[in-house]
Design a protein around this motif. Structure first.
Motif, PDB file in Angstrom:
ATOM      1  N   ASP A 148      73.867 -15.570  29.593  1.00 56.71           N
ATOM      2  CA  ASP A 148      74.133 -15.396  31.015  1.00 56.71           C
ATOM      3  C   ASP A 148      72.814 -15.310  31.764  1.00 56.71           C
ATOM      4  N   VAL A 149      72.792 -15.909  32.940  1.00 54.94           N
ATOM      5  CA  VAL A 149      71.629 -15.774  33.805  1.00 54.94           C
ATOM      6  C   VAL A 149      72.084 -15.963  35.243  1.00 54.94           C
ATOM      7  N   ALA A 150      71.890 -14.937  36.052  1.00 56.98           N
ATOM      8  CA  ALA A 150      72.115 -14.997  37.500  1.00 56.98           C
ATOM      9  C   ALA A 150      73.439 -15.643  37.886  1.00 56.98           C
ATOM     10  N   GLY A 151      74.544 -15.085  37.421  1.00 58.31           N
ATOM     11  CA  GLY A 151      75.846 -15.583  37.820  1.00 58.31           C
ATOM     12  C   GLY A 151      76.282 -16.857  37.137  1.00 58.31           C
ATOM     13  N   THR A 152      75.580 -17.245  36.078  1.00 58.71           N
ATOM     14  CA  THR A 152      75.904 -18.478  35.370  1.00 58.71           C
ATOM     15  C   THR A 152      76.025 -18.188  33.878  1.00 58.71           C
ATOM     16  N   HIS A 153      77.109 -18.639  33.273  1.00 60.85           N
ATOM     17  CA  HIS A 153      77.287 -18.553  31.826  1.00 60.85           C
ATOM     18  C   HIS A 153      77.023 -19.940  31.254  1.00 60.85           C
ATOM     19  N   ILE A 154      76.045 -20.038  30.385  1.00 65.93           N
ATOM     20  CA  ILE A 154      75.639 -21.322  29.831  1.00 65.93           C
ATOM     21  C   ILE A 154      75.919 -21.334  28.335  1.00 65.93           C
ATOM     22  N   ILE A 155      76.589 -22.386  27.887  1.00 66.32           N
ATOM     23  CA  ILE A 155      76.971 -22.538  26.488  1.00 66.32           C
ATOM     24  C   ILE A 155      76.256 -23.747  25.912  1.00 66.32           C
ATOM     25  N   MET A 156      75.536 -23.541  24.834  1.00 68.27           N
ATOM     26  CA  MET A 156      74.813 -24.609  24.148  1.00 68.27           C
ATOM     27  C   MET A 156      75.561 -24.922  22.847  1.00 68.27           C
ATOM     28  N   LEU A 157      76.182 -26.089  22.787  1.00 69.28           N
ATOM     29  CA  LEU A 157      76.964 -26.463  21.618  1.00 69.28           C
ATOM     30  C   LEU A 157      76.160 -27.353  20.669  1.00 69.28           C
ATOM     31  N   GLY A 158      76.603 -27.387  19.410  1.00 67.36           N
ATOM     32  CA  GLY A 158      75.933 -28.179  18.391  1.00 67.36           C
ATOM     33  C   GLY A 158      76.746 -29.408  18.029  1.00 67.36           C
ATOM     34  N   SER A 159      76.223 -30.579  18.376  1.00 68.92           N
ATOM     35  CA  SER A 159      76.918 -31.831  18.064  1.00 68.92           C
ATOM     36  C   SER A 159      76.830 -32.187  16.580  1.00 68.92           C
ATOM     37  N   TYR A 160      75.891 -31.547  15.845  1.00 66.61           N
ATOM     38  CA  TYR A 160      75.620 -31.956  14.475  1.00 66.61           C
ATOM     39  C   TYR A 160      75.843 -30.837  13.472  1.00 66.61           C
ATOM     40  N   THR A 161      76.806 -29.991  13.789  1.00 67.66           N
ATOM     41  CA  THR A 161      77.311 -29.007  12.855  1.00 67.66           C
ATOM     42  C   THR A 161      78.824 -28.985  13.019  1.00 67.66           C
ATOM     43  N   ASP A 162      79.537 -28.378  12.097  1.00 68.02           N
ATOM     44  CA  ASP A 162      80.999 -28.458  12.115  1.00 68.02           C
ATOM     45  C   ASP A 162      81.571 -27.953  13.438  1.00 68.02           C
ATOM     46  N   PHE A 163      82.595 -28.662  13.939  1.00 69.96           N
ATOM     47  CA  PHE A 163      83.197 -28.290  15.221  1.00 69.96           C
ATOM     48  C   PHE A 163      84.721 -28.384  15.223  1.00 69.96           C
ATOM     49  N   ASP A 164      85.348 -28.666  14.081  1.00 69.31           N
ATOM     50  CA  ASP A 164      86.807 -28.755  14.055  1.00 69.31           C
ATOM     51  C   ASP A 164      87.411 -27.364  14.211  1.00 69.31           C
ATOM     52  N   SER A 165      88.719 -27.298  14.337  1.00 69.13           N
ATOM     53  CA  SER A 165      89.394 -26.040  14.675  1.00 69.13           C
ATOM     54  C   SER A 165      89.251 -24.958  13.604  1.00 69.13           C
ATOM     55  N   ASP A 166      88.856 -25.334  12.399  1.00 66.85           N
ATOM     56  CA  ASP A 166      88.644 -24.345  11.334  1.00 66.85           C
ATOM     57  C   ASP A 166      87.180 -23.914  11.211  1.00 66.85           C
ATOM     58  N   SER A 167      86.311 -24.487  12.029  1.00 66.63           N
ATOM     59  CA  SER A 167      84.870 -24.232  11.893  1.00 66.63           C
ATOM     60  C   SER A 167      84.454 -22.942  12.582  1.00 66.63           C
ATOM     61  N   ASP A 168      83.319 -22.422  12.152  1.00 66.24           N
ATOM     62  CA  ASP A 168      82.756 -21.229  12.794  1.00 66.24           C
ATOM     63  C   ASP A 168      82.404 -21.510  14.254  1.00 66.24           C
ATOM     64  N   GLN A 169      81.920 -22.707  14.533  1.00 65.51           N
ATOM     65  CA  GLN A 169      81.532 -23.021  15.913  1.00 65.51           C
ATOM     66  C   GLN A 169      82.759 -23.011  16.832  1.00 65.51           C
ATOM     67  N   TYR A 170      83.844 -23.590  16.385  1.00 65.87           N
ATOM     68  CA  TYR A 170      85.061 -23.631  17.198  1.00 65.87           C
ATOM     69  C   TYR A 170      85.565 -22.211  17.479  1.00 65.87           C
ATOM     70  N   LYS A 171      85.623 -21.398  16.436  1.00 67.56           N
ATOM     71  CA  LYS A 171      86.122 -20.034  16.602  1.00 67.56           C
ATOM     72  C   LYS A 171      85.194 -19.223  17.505  1.00 67.56           C
ATOM     73  N   TRP A 172      83.879 -19.468  17.354  1.00 69.28           N
ATOM     74  CA  TRP A 172      82.934 -18.763  18.219  1.00 69.28           C
ATOM     75  C   TRP A 172      83.118 -19.195  19.679  1.00 69.28           C
ATOM     76  N   LEU A 173      83.254 -20.498  19.918  1.00 67.49           N
ATOM     77  CA  LEU A 173      83.429 -20.994  21.286  1.00 67.49           C
ATOM     78  C   LEU A 173      84.704 -20.428  21.905  1.00 67.49           C
ATOM     79  N   GLN A 174      85.760 -20.392  21.145  1.00 68.66           N
ATOM     80  CA  GLN A 174      87.030 -19.854  21.631  1.00 68.66           C
ATOM     81  C   GLN A 174      86.862 -18.407  22.083  1.00 68.66           C
ATOM     82  N   ALA A 175      86.190 -17.611  21.269  1.00 67.65           N
ATOM     83  CA  ALA A 175      85.974 -16.201  21.607  1.00 67.65           C
ATOM     84  C   ALA A 175      84.998 -16.059  22.769  1.00 67.65           C
ATOM     85  N   ASP A 176      83.969 -16.890  22.787  1.00 65.55           N
ATOM     86  CA  ASP A 176      82.965 -16.811  23.850  1.00 65.55           C
ATOM     87  C   ASP A 176      83.597 -17.107  25.209  1.00 65.55           C
ATOM     88  N   LEU A 177      84.395 -18.163  25.288  1.00 64.96           N
ATOM     89  CA  LEU A 177      85.045 -18.523  26.547  1.00 64.96           C
ATOM     90  C   LEU A 177      86.040 -17.448  26.983  1.00 64.96           C
TER      91      LEU A 177
END
Length: 366
Positions: A247-276
């Protein structure tokens, strides 16, 4: 969502490309320029490749490299030149890549810091003094966004343009050094960007040129990237330096990884779901996402490479009403209207490709 079009947030897109307003004339960009190699010209104990990044509310991380393995990971800092009222210690490490051995890579988290304040700092207890300015705590805030930066003469031109602006935070959606396993190019890149990255926080995510994997020996890749460009993944609850948020000054910024697992069973997907799910739009009315391989792309270059990630994650961004998605990878500029599931949708994000910061490969023209 009244603030989605607020003028309080300004984003600058830097391309080494002139946009002519006359419809009858064309701009022809010259061919790619030569690589710039920055040699090491300081003593072994002095810091080089200094850069700073945001590391949680009111904290910054100072990173640098020394040839001397015995330099302490300490940062002294204060609000006046040459007067360091505070200090913090961190950690250091090094890595090997085939016959290459890195210098000692230091990371020190400092703070708490005041917003919109210039701090002067010294790394390792000696050497030159640097300074950075912390971002504001409220609007307005200004971002500079550059993708596929590289280290050519075009890169230098882009950075000069960036340096002329009084921006607050630098965002880079992948492809930093274009080292492509030639590790000395990581060092050269760090020296090239130091005058800029040491004065404003640089927040980056990985691109395909950061992978640097090799079968059996380095199967997971990202060895240099993870060692050199430590981002606040732990501060945002992520298990990987390849995706995180801040977070910075009223903005939430999410940096995603295009080159690591992102399907619904992946850690990245679960993290993004919780983060949002944890985003408070009253505190951060703007939500911005950065990733490397674009989900929407009319250019022939890299067509469809982000499609599987789009299919896996787009609904999460849509339901969370993300405002803007920035991507690199395609060496061109393109902006879409608000889109969801391949159709114009007033509730979807605006997708922007900003992938020609100065890389050696030139423009994607088709």
């Amino acid at each position: 969502m009244e603030n989605r079009f607020s003028s309080n947030l300004l984003v600058m897109f830097f391309l080494p490309l002139l946009i002519q307003l006359c419809a009858t004339s064309e701009y022809t960009r010259p061919s790619p320029r030569q690589l710039i190699f920055r040699a090491h010209n300081r003593s072994d104990s002095e810091p080089q490749q200094v850069h700073v990044s945001l590391a949680g509310n009111d904290y910054m991380r100072v990173s640098w490299i020394t040839s001397d393995k015995h330099v302490k990971s300490i940062v002294e800092y204060g609000k006046s030149q040459g007067k360091y009222e505070s200090s913090a210690t961190g950690e250091s490490s090094s890595y090997h890549y085939f016959f290459y051995s890195s210098g000692e890579i230091h990371h020190v988290k400092i703070g708490p810091l005041e917003p919109s304040t210039t701090y002067y700092y010294r790394c390792g207890g000696a050497g030159p003094e640097f300074s950075f300015r912390t971002p504001p705590s409220t609007f307005p805030i200004e971002f500079a966004v550059v993708g596929d930066l590289g280290q050519t003469e075009w890169t230098a031109s882009t950075l000069e343009h960036v340096g002329l602006k009084d921006y607050d935070v630098f965002l880079l959606p992948g492809d930093l050094s274009y080292a492509d396993s030639q590790q000395p190019l990581w060092d050269s890149f760090g020296r090239l960007v130091e005058p800029y990255a040491s004065t404003r926080p640089w927040m980056v995510t990985e691109g395909n040129h950061e992978i640097e994997s090799f079968p059996i020996i380095y199967p997971r890749g990202f060895k240099a990237y993870n060692a050199r460009w430590l981002m606040p993944h732990q501060e945002s609850g992520s298990k990987s330096n390849l995706y995180y948020s801040f977070d910075v000054a009223g903005t939430h910024i999410i940096m995603l990884g295009s080159y690591t697992d992102f399907d619904s069973d992946s850690d990245q997907y679960k993290w993004l779901q919780a983060d949002l799910a944890n985003v408070d739009r009253k505190k951060t009315p703007w939500v911005i996402v950065l990733l490397h391989a674009p989900w929407y792309n009319s250019n022939q270059a890299h067509r469809g490479e982000g499609e599987s990630m789009r299919q896996a994650m787009e609904e999460l961004l849509y339901k969370a009403r993300v405002d803007v998605v920035f991507a690199g990878h395609v060496h061109a500029y393109e902006r879409f209207t608000r889109v969801y599931d391949n159709n114009a949708n007033s509730c979807g994000p605006v997708y922007i490709t900003i992938g020609d910061g100065g890389n050696r490969e030139g423009l994607a023209m088709k």
